[in-house]
Write a protein that holds these residues in place. Structure first.
Motif, PDB file in Angstrom:
ATOM      1  N   LEU A 181     -29.707 -28.195 -27.601  1.00 39.61           N
ATOM      2  CA  LEU A 181     -31.089 -28.067 -28.062  1.00 39.61           C
ATOM      3  C   LEU A 181     -31.750 -29.403 -28.417  1.00 39.61           C
ATOM      4  CD1 LEU A 181     -31.191 -24.814 -30.264  1.00 39.61           C
ATOM      5  CD2 LEU A 181     -32.365 -25.245 -28.100  1.00 39.61           C
ATOM      6  N   PRO A 182     -31.030 -30.362 -29.045  1.00 41.42           N
ATOM      7  CA  PRO A 182     -31.677 -31.638 -29.383  1.00 41.42           C
ATOM      8  C   PRO A 182     -32.196 -32.415 -28.171  1.00 41.42           C
ATOM      9  CG  PRO A 182     -29.634 -31.361 -30.625  1.00 41.42           C
ATOM     10  CD  PRO A 182     -29.661 -30.286 -29.610  1.00 41.42           C
ATOM     11  N   PHE A 183     -31.737 -32.063 -26.982  1.00 41.92           N
ATOM     12  CA  PHE A 183     -32.144 -32.799 -25.785  1.00 41.92           C
ATOM     13  C   PHE A 183     -33.332 -32.157 -25.067  1.00 41.92           C
ATOM     14  CE2 PHE A 183     -27.706 -33.806 -26.519  1.00 41.92           C
ATOM     15  CZ  PHE A 183     -27.715 -35.188 -26.431  1.00 41.92           C
ATOM     16  N   MET A 184     -33.892 -31.127 -25.653  1.00 48.14           N
ATOM     17  CA  MET A 184     -35.070 -30.497 -25.045  1.00 48.14           C
ATOM     18  C   MET A 184     -36.088 -30.228 -26.135  1.00 48.14           C
ATOM     19  SD  MET A 184     -33.751 -26.555 -24.336  1.00 48.14           S
ATOM     20  CE  MET A 184     -32.137 -27.039 -23.761  1.00 48.14           C
ATOM     21  N   SER A 185     -37.293 -29.894 -25.718  1.00 48.57           N
ATOM     22  CA  SER A 185     -38.361 -29.592 -26.658  1.00 48.57           C
ATOM     23  C   SER A 185     -38.962 -28.240 -26.321  1.00 48.57           C
ATOM     24  CB  SER A 185     -39.455 -30.671 -26.598  1.00 48.57           C
ATOM     25  OG  SER A 185     -39.973 -30.778 -25.294  1.00 48.57           O
ATOM     26  N   LYS A 186     -39.608 -27.663 -27.292  1.00 44.68           N
ATOM     27  CA  LYS A 186     -40.282 -26.393 -27.046  1.00 44.68           C
ATOM     28  C   LYS A 186     -41.452 -26.615 -26.094  1.00 44.68           C
ATOM     29  CE  LYS A 186     -39.211 -23.861 -31.298  1.00 44.68           C
ATOM     30  NZ  LYS A 186     -39.786 -23.140 -32.461  1.00 44.68           N
ATOM     31  N   ASP A 187     -41.741 -25.566 -25.342  1.00 45.48           N
ATOM     32  CA  ASP A 187     -42.813 -25.690 -24.356  1.00 45.48           C
ATOM     33  C   ASP A 187     -43.474 -24.331 -24.159  1.00 45.48           C
ATOM     34  OD1 ASP A 187     -44.505 -26.790 -22.528  1.00 45.48           O
ATOM     35  OD2 ASP A 187     -43.009 -27.091 -20.952  1.00 45.48           O
ATOM     36  N   SER A 188     -44.711 -24.363 -23.691  1.00 44.53           N
ATOM     37  CA  SER A 188     -45.392 -23.110 -23.348  1.00 44.53           C
ATOM     38  C   SER A 188     -44.847 -22.620 -22.012  1.00 44.53           C
ATOM     39  CB  SER A 188     -46.904 -23.329 -23.235  1.00 44.53           C
ATOM     40  OG  SER A 188     -47.437 -23.708 -24.478  1.00 44.53           O
ATOM     41  N   MET A 189     -44.592 -21.335 -21.919  1.00 41.48           N
ATOM     42  CA  MET A 189     -44.057 -20.782 -20.684  1.00 41.48           C
ATOM     43  C   MET A 189     -44.444 -19.318 -20.571  1.00 41.48           C
ATOM     44  SD  MET A 189     -40.020 -20.516 -21.749  1.00 41.48           S
ATOM     45  CE  MET A 189     -40.072 -22.066 -22.664  1.00 41.48           C
ATOM     46  N   GLU A 190     -44.366 -18.817 -19.381  1.00 44.42           N
ATOM     47  CA  GLU A 190     -44.668 -17.411 -19.130  1.00 44.42           C
ATOM     48  C   GLU A 190     -43.364 -16.636 -18.952  1.00 44.42           C
ATOM     49  OE1 GLU A 190     -47.095 -17.633 -15.638  1.00 44.42           O
ATOM     50  OE2 GLU A 190     -48.952 -17.595 -16.792  1.00 44.42           O
ATOM     51  N   ILE A 191     -43.304 -15.451 -19.539  1.00 43.74           N
ATOM     52  CA  ILE A 191     -42.141 -14.583 -19.360  1.00 43.74           C
ATOM     53  C   ILE A 191     -42.624 -13.158 -19.143  1.00 43.74           C
ATOM     54  CG2 ILE A 191     -40.711 -16.019 -20.881  1.00 43.74           C
ATOM     55  CD1 ILE A 191     -40.953 -13.663 -22.934  1.00 43.74           C
ATOM     56  N   LYS A 192     -41.733 -12.321 -18.658  1.00 45.89           N
ATOM     57  CA  LYS A 192     -42.029 -10.898 -18.542  1.00 45.89           C
ATOM     58  C   LYS A 192     -41.466 -10.186 -19.760  1.00 45.89           C
ATOM     59  CE  LYS A 192     -42.171 -10.570 -13.493  1.00 45.89           C
ATOM     60  NZ  LYS A 192     -41.564  -9.963 -12.284  1.00 45.89           N
TER      61      LYS A 192
ATOM     62  N   ASP B 200     -47.549 -15.263 -22.410  1.00 46.79           N
ATOM     63  CA  ASP B 200     -47.290 -16.665 -22.752  1.00 46.79           C
ATOM     64  C   ASP B 200     -46.549 -16.739 -24.074  1.00 46.79           C
ATOM     65  OD1 ASP B 200     -48.559 -17.916 -20.538  1.00 46.79           O
ATOM     66  OD2 ASP B 200     -50.515 -17.469 -21.434  1.00 46.79           O
ATOM     67  N   ILE B 201     -45.506 -17.582 -24.115  1.00 48.81           N
ATOM     68  CA  ILE B 201     -44.789 -17.804 -25.360  1.00 48.81           C
ATOM     69  C   ILE B 201     -44.555 -19.309 -25.531  1.00 48.81           C
ATOM     70  CG2 ILE B 201     -43.626 -15.573 -25.230  1.00 48.81           C
ATOM     71  CD1 ILE B 201     -41.065 -17.152 -24.507  1.00 48.81           C
ATOM     72  N   TYR B 202     -44.138 -19.701 -26.727  1.00 46.04           N
ATOM     73  CA  TYR B 202     -43.832 -21.103 -27.019  1.00 46.04           C
ATOM     74  C   TYR B 202     -42.401 -21.137 -27.549  1.00 46.04           C
ATOM     75  CZ  TYR B 202     -44.461 -25.839 -28.882  1.00 46.04           C
ATOM     76  OH  TYR B 202     -44.355 -27.176 -29.134  1.00 46.04           O
ATOM     77  N   ASP B 203     -41.481 -21.677 -26.732  1.00 47.31           N
ATOM     78  CA  ASP B 203     -40.076 -21.564 -27.087  1.00 47.31           C
ATOM     79  C   ASP B 203     -39.275 -22.637 -26.349  1.00 47.31           C
ATOM     80  OD1 ASP B 203     -37.730 -20.649 -28.176  1.00 47.31           O
ATOM     81  OD2 ASP B 203     -37.777 -18.668 -27.211  1.00 47.31           O
ATOM     82  N   TYR B 204     -37.987 -22.726 -26.695  1.00 46.05           N
ATOM     83  CA  TYR B 204     -37.074 -23.579 -25.939  1.00 46.05           C
ATOM     84  C   TYR B 204     -36.744 -22.887 -24.615  1.00 46.05           C
ATOM     85  CZ  TYR B 204     -36.197 -26.364 -30.155  1.00 46.05           C
ATOM     86  OH  TYR B 204     -36.322 -27.178 -31.255  1.00 46.05           O
ATOM     87  N   PRO B 205     -36.730 -23.603 -23.510  1.00 45.80           N
ATOM     88  CA  PRO B 205     -36.433 -22.974 -22.217  1.00 45.80           C
ATOM     89  C   PRO B 205     -35.099 -22.230 -22.200  1.00 45.80           C
ATOM     90  CG  PRO B 205     -37.265 -25.203 -21.890  1.00 45.80           C
ATOM     91  CD  PRO B 205     -37.051 -25.030 -23.364  1.00 45.80           C
ATOM     92  N   ILE B 206     -34.092 -22.768 -22.878  1.00 43.92           N
ATOM     93  CA  ILE B 206     -32.762 -22.163 -22.833  1.00 43.92           C
ATOM     94  C   ILE B 206     -32.742 -20.785 -23.486  1.00 43.92           C
ATOM     95  CG2 ILE B 206     -31.861 -23.119 -24.989  1.00 43.92           C
ATOM     96  CD1 ILE B 206     -29.262 -23.723 -23.404  1.00 43.92           C
ATOM     97  N   ASN B 207     -33.660 -20.554 -24.434  1.00 45.67           N
ATOM     98  CA  ASN B 207     -33.724 -19.243 -25.086  1.00 45.67           C
ATOM     99  C   ASN B 207     -34.225 -18.152 -24.142  1.00 45.67           C
ATOM    100  OD1 ASN B 207     -32.774 -20.169 -27.523  1.00 45.67           O
ATOM    101  ND2 ASN B 207     -34.823 -20.589 -28.359  1.00 45.67           N
ATOM    102  N   GLN B 208     -34.856 -18.568 -23.058  1.00 44.33           N
ATOM    103  CA  GLN B 208     -35.391 -17.610 -22.086  1.00 44.33           C
ATOM    104  C   GLN B 208     -34.664 -17.701 -20.747  1.00 44.33           C
ATOM    105  OE1 GLN B 208     -37.544 -15.393 -23.055  1.00 44.33           O
ATOM    106  NE2 GLN B 208     -37.789 -16.315 -25.098  1.00 44.33           N
ATOM    107  N   ASP B 209     -33.500 -18.330 -20.736  1.00 43.77           N
ATOM    108  CA  ASP B 209     -32.697 -18.524 -19.516  1.00 43.77           C
ATOM    109  C   ASP B 209     -33.438 -19.347 -18.470  1.00 43.77           C
ATOM    110  OD1 ASP B 209     -30.623 -17.132 -20.600  1.00 43.77           O
ATOM    111  OD2 ASP B 209     -31.002 -15.271 -19.515  1.00 43.77           O
ATOM    112  N   LYS B 210     -34.341 -20.229 -18.923  1.00 42.95           N
ATOM    113  CA  LYS B 210     -35.104 -21.057 -18.009  1.00 42.95           C
ATOM    114  C   LYS B 210     -34.357 -22.349 -17.689  1.00 42.95           C
ATOM    115  CE  LYS B 210     -38.719 -18.372 -17.945  1.00 42.95           C
ATOM    116  NZ  LYS B 210     -39.083 -17.633 -16.733  1.00 42.95           N
TER     117      LYS B 210
END
Length: 609
Positions: free
Chosen positions: A429-440, A448-458
C-alpha cells in the motif's frame, strides 16, 4: 464475370455515373464497420481482463500477433471471394452475400463472450472476402476503356472508404472509451447494416454492372471471352499485375503499423492531454481517424494533381505513382523516429502529438498515390475472365502486407520480464496512492469511487530504477529510491528470461549511477479476480515489465528500417520503370477525356496474339 453488359449511356452525377455514388456509400458504411472495429481491436485484446470494462488481458505482443493474422486473412479471403464471383455468382450477388455475412459478424462481435469474439472475426473475414474485391471491380465496370476519369473515379470511391474510416475512428473509439468495448463493436455493426441497405436500394443504378458472365444477363461476346484462353498481351499484363502486387505487399507492410504498433505507441508514449475539461485525454483509437481525415481533405487534390501532371506530358503511369507513394509513405516514419527520440530524451517521457499528425499526413499522401491507383490499374489490365479474381489477388497481397505489418510490429515489442508479488496488501500500500476509479456495484451499475486500486483488484504500477549489483538485479523506486526487491520475485525455470535481464543490464554497462528504468505493472490473476469472495485480498498478483531504454531502442530501430527499406524499394521501382511499362502494352497510353460515358469491359477480349 463482367463489369458492364448494357449498351446505354449511364446517368451521371458530378461528371461520374450515379452508380459510383451507390458503391461509394455502400463501401463507406462497410469501411465504417471494419475500421471502427479494427481501431479498438488491439486495444481491446491488450486491456486487462480485470479492468472495469475488461478486455482479453493479452500481452501487446500477442495482441499484435492476432491482429496481423486477422488483417491478413480478411484480405486473403478476397481470392475465394473473387473466384466465386467469376465462376458462379457474379460480383453483384457476391457483394450482397458478403454484406450479409458482415452484418452477422459485427452483430455477434457485440456479444461480450469469448465464443462470440472469435465467431464474429471469422464471419467478418468471410464477409470482407466476398464484398471487398468485387465492389472495387464494379467501380471499374462503370467506365469505358481509356476514360481518363477512371483514376479520379477510384479516388472518389476511395474518399468514400475513408469518410467511413474517419467517422468510425472517432465515434467507435469514443463509444468504446466511454461506454465499453462491446458497445463500440455494436456501433460498427450498425454501420454495416446501413451499407447493406444502400446497396440494396441502389440496384437500379447498377444494372449491367457486375453480372455473372455465365448467366442470362451476359452478352454473347462476354460468354465467348470467358471461355477463350489468354493471348500474349493479356499474359504480359497479368505478369505486370503480379509484379505490382509485390509493391502492394511492401507498401501495406509498412503502412499498416497504424492499427498495431503506432496504435500502441500512441497509447503509451504520446502525450494525448488536451487541457479541455470535457476531454482531458484523447483516446488512442481516435488518432486512427487522422489518416481518413487527411484522405477526405487531400483525396481530390492528389487525384487532380496527377491528371494535371499527365496533361503536361510528364511521367504519370500507375507504376510510377505507386513507387512515389511508397517513398512518401516511408518518409512518414522519419517523424516517428523524432517522436521516439523525444519520448526517450527523459525518463518515462512522452512525445508531442505533432509527430503523429505529421507521420499520418505523409502516410496518407503516399496512400493516395498508391492504393486507389492500384485498384484502377487492375481494372485496366485484368483480362475479362479473371477480373474479380485478379482483384482478389490484389487484396490478398494487401493481406500479406498486413501480416508483414503485424510481424514487424510484433518484433518491435519486447517480451516482458515476469514475476510474482510476494508481500501482503498492507506492505504494498505505501507504494500506491488512492485514485478515482469506476467499478460495478452489486447491481452491476458503474459507479465512481475513491480508493486504492488493490482494494478493487485493479492493476497498479510502480516506476522503478533497475541495475545489477553484487550478482543480482536491484529495483529501486524511481523518485524515493526505496527498495522494491522485497515486493516480488522474478520468475525462474525453463521459461524464465531472468538470466536475459541480467545479461542485458551487464552488457549495456548499467550501474546504480546510470540505471535503466521500468514501469512494474502489478496485475491480479484474471480467474481469481472473478471470485467475488477474494475481492481486495491483495493476493495472486503477477508482475511484468520491460526495460524502457531497451523498448525505446527497439521502436526507434523499427521506424528507421521502415524508412530505409521503403525509400530504397521505391527508388528501385523507378529504376526499372521502363521495362515494367513495356509489359502493359500501352494500356495507359491513350487515356483521354470523354464527352459521354459508355459501358466498359475489362481487357478488350478482341485482342489477338
Amino acid at each position: 464475370m463482367s463489369t458492364a453488359t448494357v449498351n446505354q449511356n449511364r446517368k451521371e452525377l458530378f461528371g461520374h455515373p450515379v452508380g459510383l455514388f451507390v458503391l461509394f456509400f455502400t463501401e463507406m458504411w462497410e469501411r465504417f464497420s471494419y475500421y471502427g472495429m479494427r481501431g479498438i481491436l488491439v486495444l481491446y485484446m491488450a486491456t486487462s481482463a480485470t479492468a472495469i470494462d475488461p478486455g482479453l488481458g493479452w500481452s501487446n505482443k500477442d495482441a499484435i500477433w492476432l491482429y496481423g493474422w486477422y488483417t491478413m486473412l480478411v484480405y486473403v479471403a478476397s481470392i475465394p471471394g473473387g473466384w466465386i464471383a467469376d465462376k458462379f455468382l457474379g460480383q453483384k450477388k457476391t457483394v450482397m452475400l458478403g454484406g450479409l455475412l458482415l452484418c452477422f459478424g459485427h452483430g455477434i462481435l457485440a456479444i461480450p463472450q469469448n465464443w462470440a469474439f472469435f465467431t464474429g472475426l471469422i464471419l467478418i473475414i468471410l464477409g470482407v472476402g466476398g464484398l471487398k474485391p468485387n465492389i472495387s471491380t464494379m467501380v471499374g465496370g462503370l467506365y469505358k476503356e481509356g476514360d481518363i476519369r477512371r483514376d479520379s473515379g477510384f479516388t472518389i470511391f476511395y474518399i468514400g472508404i475513408n469518410i467511413g474510416a474517419f467517422l468510425a475512428s472517432i465515434t467507435v473509439g469514443l463509444v468504446a472509451y466511454y461506454y465499453g468495448w462491446h458497445y463500440g463493436f455494436g456501433l460498427a455493426g450498425i454501420g454495416m447494416v446501413l451499407g447493406q441497405i444502400v446497396f440494396i436500394w441502389g440496384q437500379k443504378f447498377l444494372k449491367g454492372v457486375g453480372e455473372f458472365t455465365g448467366g442470362s444477363e451476359a452478352s454473347e461476346e462476354e460468354r465467348l471471352a470467358a471461355k477463350r484462353p489468354l493471348n500474349t498481351i493479356e499474359k504480359d499484363r497479368v505478369v505486370v499485375l503480379l509484379i505490382s502486387f509485390l509493391i502492394v505487399v511492401v507498401f501495406w507492410g509498412a503502412f499498416e503499423q497504424a492499427g498495431g504498433l503506432m496504435n500502441l505507441y500512441t497509447d503509451a508514449k504520446v502525450d494525448r492531454t488536451t487541457g479541455w475539461s470535457s476531454l482531458a485525454e484523447i483516446p488512442a483509437a481516435v488518432f486512427q481517424s487522422l489518416n481518413a481525415g487527411y484522405i477526405i481533405i487531400f483525396g481530390t487534390v492528389i487525384g487532380g494533381f496527377w491528371i494535371w501532371w499527365k496533361k503536361k506530358g510528364r511521367e504519370s503511369s500507375s507504376l510510377f505513382k505507386m513507387a512515389v507513394g511508397t517513398i512518401i509513405m516511408g518518409l512518414g516514419y522519419v517523424f516517428m523516429m523524432f517522436a521516439s527520440q523525444e519520448a526517450s530524451a527523459e525518463t518515462f517521457g512522452k512525445a508531442a502529438m505533432i509527430w503523429i499528425f505529421l507521420a499520418y499526413l505523409f502516410h496518407t499522401i503516399g496512400e493516395l498515390c498508391t492504393s486507389p491507383v492500384a485498384l484502377s490499374f487492375i481494372t485496366k489490365l485484368a483480362p475479362l475472365k479473371y477480373a474479380s479474381i485478379m482483384m482478389g489477388v490484389y487484396f490478398a497481397a494487401t493481406g500479406f502486407g498486413n501480416k508483414l505489418a503485424g510481424s514487424i510490429g510484433e518484433s518491435a515489442q519486447l517480451e516482458p520480464f515476469e514475476g510474482t508479488m510476494v508481500v501482503s496488501k498492507q506492505e504494498v500500500l505505501p507504494f500506491m496512492s488512492k485514485d478515482s476509479m469506476e467499478i460495478k456495484n452489486l447491481d452491476k451499475k458503474i459507479v465512481d469511487i475513491y480508493d486504492y486500486p488493490i482494494n478493487q483488484d485493479k492493476n497498479f504500477s510502480i516506476k522503478s530504477k533497475v541495475y545489477p549489483e553484487n550478482g543480482k538485479v536491484v529495483f529501486k523506486e524511481y523518485e524515493t529510491g526505496t527498495d522494491l526487491n522485497m515486493l516480488f520475485e522474478l520468475s525462474s525455470g525453463e521459461d524464465s528470461n531472468t538470466a536475459e535481464l541480467m545479461t542485458t543490464l551487464t552488457e549495456n554497462n548499467v550501474t546504480a549511477s546510470n540505471p535503466y528504468h521500468a514501469k512494474l505493472v502489478f496485475e491480479k490473476d484474471k480467474d481469481k479476480a472473478q471470485i467475488i469472495g477474494n475481492k481486495g485480498d491483495g493476493k495472486d498478483y503477477g508482475v511484468s515489465f520491460v526495460l524502457e531504454e531497451q523498448q525505446s531502442e527497439q521502436e526507434y530501430a523499427t521506424f528507421k528500417w521502415l524508412v530505409i527499406f521503403t525509400v530504397a524499394f521505391g527508388l528501385l521501382l523507378i529504376l526499372f520503370l521502363k521495362k515494367l511499362k513495356k509489359l502493359t502494352h500501352g494500356a495507359e497510353d491513350h487515356e483521354h477525356e470523354m464527352l459521354e460515358q459508355e459501358p466498359y469491359e475489362l481487357a478488350d477480349p478482341s485482342i489477338n496474339d
